[in-house]
Motif scaffolding. Structure first.
Motif, PDB file in Angstrom:
ATOM      1  N   ARG B  26       0.586  -0.913   0.096  1.00 27.36           N
ATOM      2  CA  ARG B  26       0.059  -0.060   0.264  1.00 27.36           C
ATOM      3  C   ARG B  26       0.865   1.531   0.263  1.00 27.36           C
ATOM      4  O   ARG B  26       1.728   1.200   1.065  1.00 27.36           O
ATOM      5  N   VAL B  28       3.146   2.607  -1.151  1.00 28.84           N
ATOM      6  CA  VAL B  28       5.625   2.291  -0.591  1.00 28.84           C
ATOM      7  C   VAL B  28       5.795   3.911  -1.447  1.00 28.84           C
ATOM      8  O   VAL B  28       5.899   3.798  -2.159  1.00 28.84           O
ATOM      9  N   ARG B 237       3.168  -1.325   4.715  1.00 27.52           N
ATOM     10  CA  ARG B 237       3.289  -0.771   4.229  1.00 27.52           C
ATOM     11  C   ARG B 237       4.676  -0.798   5.163  1.00 27.52           C
ATOM     12  O   ARG B 237       5.251  -1.130   5.632  1.00 27.52           O
TER      13      ARG B 237
END
Lengths: 326, 338
Positions: B26, B28, B237
């Protein structure tokens, strides 16, 4: 090399065992060939003829089982397989020699073509997983589950008949003399089309399925990802990395099917009355023609073993992990 | 030294499409600088390998890169977005600019071809004008670099030990002198002694050949030693990023702290290994707010409802970022590292 010698010794032992069993089996069955011949001629044989038959089959002298066994081997080594009952007094080796080329040509060629086509299609379908080619799968599953002979019967019912291009039975036009000329070969080809198509359709699907599944399995291997990451062309990854590895399990299957070429696809030959070894075997069973049966079994055993030996050799050539030394 | 070689911006990777899609990576943001080692650590399922596969476009289906950019800066020329390359461009880019050393040391080599075939086909594909003799010499040269005698070139993979196979993979990665080598748990399949040996050699090679490394592992202790910067991933994340010595001395995110307490220090006072209670989050049903809050010993009310942004913490040095409400950001950061 040692591996090969070991395999060779194993195969020689198997051949010996098969021949020995082949020798003993008919002797365990009650009755003798002369009695079945007498039954065949329904009492029309004179006492003299019966006596001479006993002499001919070598059953006149009281020989021990061991002596018979030694004689049997001596006969075999001379290439003498005895006399056929059905085609009396033709030698079994002649009967087999007449039937073998038909089967080898029909089943041999179709087996090769079916393996090559099926494997090729399988590679394609496995590599392009998720494309329209996946639509082939239910069809191939269906086709591979159909027995040859049923497909043959359907083909005969639908495609042959008066005025049709496809003949419904036989290996060539009745009345033609077998010779290597265009008329005879053309006729033989015409007669082989339907049986060949029948075998091809139902045996090819198996190759497609197994090759596709192996391709899908291999495509998930790390070395395939590495090959992609190396920036190699798609074709090189598909053929040299994926297909090359996916082919290995199929090789043994192919060798086995090579061995069964000689046995013929019995039922197809029966359905099409094709003059091959399978049809001959069927007739021999019906006529209780033990010498012919023995001869055919011997040929089938030997060819299965030879095919296995070929598979071993192919494996040695294709998979370096099977080569122990070096 | 600080010019970037690879910038990852807002990279998102999903598994599956539509309703059932699971987001494994997500938003990044990561920047890898020329000649540096960036370590990427996290538990299994934190998305670190997915990130590596996503940015090299090697993700097998059903993985899909759903958003973001991967900007590669060639030594000379304009930056390019890897995700926007055509297949032909991508083929040329692969291995020549970024090489990958994969997790499975045992299965990364094609079992039916000789090592030489597998080394030479890279050269043949990327340097079509090279001569056969030149290619072979280059292959022998890289094998010597990783300590394998050149006469092993014609061996088959099964004739080599696991350690040697992984060395061959490293040699293969260096064939074209790439700017960046991605290493996805390159030593996991090896025993610790071999691990140490190979990592030592890698560190030397890296200094000599000056390539950048993205080093992915779940073993934070390894990274502290081997990398310049460390990014910690949790639930897809990046939750913390800092220079490795600073991260080791003072972890800001409770998850990093947990990871650091999962292995013993060789020197210093004895301490009890605590580990992290609970298990990694289910990517199909991520917790609201901070993904780590169900396992976090310091969880606040705000952690349950609001996602902490990744940014420079107000209460700490510059040069590091963290996503935690315990260390609110000084200003919403756009760049992950100065």
């Amino acid at each position: 090399m040692r591996f090969l010698l070991q395999r060779l010794a194993f195969y020689l032992f198997t051949v010996w065992a098969a021949i020995t069993i082949n020798f003993f089996l008919p002797r365990l069955i009650p009755g003798d060939p002369v009695r079945s011949l007498i039954a065949r001629y329904q009492g029309q044989l004179s006492a003299d003829a019966i006596d001479s038959l006993y002499v001919l089959f070598g059953l006149d002298q009281e020989r021990s089982l061991w002596g018979q066994y030694v004689d049997y081997w001596a006969q075999l080594l001379r290439g003498d397989l005895g006399l056929s009952f059905t085609f009396f007094p033709t030698p079994v080796s002649d009967v087999i020699g007449n039937a073998l080329p038909w089967t080898v040509a029909l089943v041999g060629i179709t087996t090769l073509v079916s393996f090559a086509l099926g494997t090729g299609l399988g590679v394609l379908a496995g590599w392009r997983r998720g494309s329209w080619l996946d639509g082939l799968l239910p069809v191939t599953t269906f086709l591979s589950s159909i027995p040859y002979f049923w497909l043959g019967l359907v083909a005969i019912a639908l495609l042959t008949g008066p005025g049709s291009f496809f003949p419904s039975s036989g290996g060539y036009e009745p009345g033609l003399v077998p010779a290597f000329d265009t008329i005879f070969l053309g006729s033989a080809l015409q007669h082989s089309l339907l049986p060949a198509a029948t075998i091809l359709v139902s045996s090819m699907s198996g190759w497609v399925l197994s090759m596709r599944n192996m391709m899908v399995t291999v495509a998930a291997e790390d070395y395939i990802t590495v090959a992609h990451a190396k920036g190699l062309g798609e074709r090189r990854v598909a053929l040299h990395y994926a297909a090359r590895n996916a082919l290995l399990p199929n090789i043994s299957g192919f060798a086995l099917s090579l061995g069964f070429i000689v046995g013929g696809t019995l039922l197809v030959e029966i359905v099409f009355s094709y003059p091959g070894l399978g049809f001959q075997l069927f007739q021999a069973v019906g006529a209780k023609d033990y010498p012919l049966l023995q001869g055919i079994f011997l040929i089938i055993t030997v060819s299965v073993l030879v095919a296995n030996l070929l598979a071993d050799l192919a494996y040695l050539a294709l998979d370096p992990r099977t080569r122990k030394e070096g | 030294m600080s010019s970037p070689v690879l910038e990852i911006r807002n990279l998102c990777v999903d598994y599956g499409v539509g309703e059932t899609a699971v987001r494994a990576v997500r938003d990044v943001d990561l920047t890898l600088h020329r000649g540096q080692v960036l370590g990427l650590a996290g538990e299994s399922g934190s998305g670190k390998s997915t990130l590596a596969y996503g940015l090299t476009r090697l993700l097998p289906p059903p993985g899909v890169v759903t958003g973001g950019q991967v900007i590669y800066h060639p030594p000379a020329g304009a930056p390019v977005d890897v995700l926007a390359m055509t297949p032909a461009q991508l083929r040329r880019f692969r291995w020549a600019e970024t090489a990958v050393v994969f997790q499975g040391a045992m299965n990364s080599l094609n079992p039916v071809h000789r090592i030489s075939t597998q080394l030479l086909d890279v050269l043949k594909a990327h340097r079509p004008t090279s001569t056969a003799v030149g290619r072979r010499e280059r292959a022998q040269e890289v094998l010597r670099l990783v300590g394998i005698p050149a006469d092993r070139l014609d061996a088959y993979p099964h004739q080599l030990s696991g350690g040697m196979r992984q060395r061959v993979m490293i040699a293969m990665a260096l064939l074209l002198e790439p700017q960046l080598v991605i290493m996805d748990e390159p030593t996991t399949a090896l025993d610790v002694v071999m691990q140490r040996q190979i990592l030592g050699e890698l560190a030397q090679l890296r200094q000599r050949l000056e390539f950048a490394v993205l080093f992915i592992t779940h073993d934070l202790s390894l990274l502290v030693e081997f990398s310049d910067h460390i990014a910690i991933m949790y639930g897809g994340r990046v939750v913390e990023q800092a220079a490795s010595d600073r991260l080791y001395q003072q972890a800001l995110h409770p998850y990093t702290e947990g990871l650091l307490q999962s292995f013993p220090a060789l020197r210093g006072p004895l301490r009890t290994l605590t580990g992290i209670p609970g298990s990694p989050p289910d990517l199909r049903a991520m917790p609201t707010g901070c993904a780590f809050h169900p396992r976090c010993p310091y969880a606040l009310d705000v952690c349950r409802s609001r996602l902490p942004p990744l940014g420079r913490p107000a209460d700490s040095h510059a040069g590091r970022t963290v996503a935690c409400w315990l260390h609110p950001t000084a200003e919403p950061a756009t760049e992950t590292r100065p």
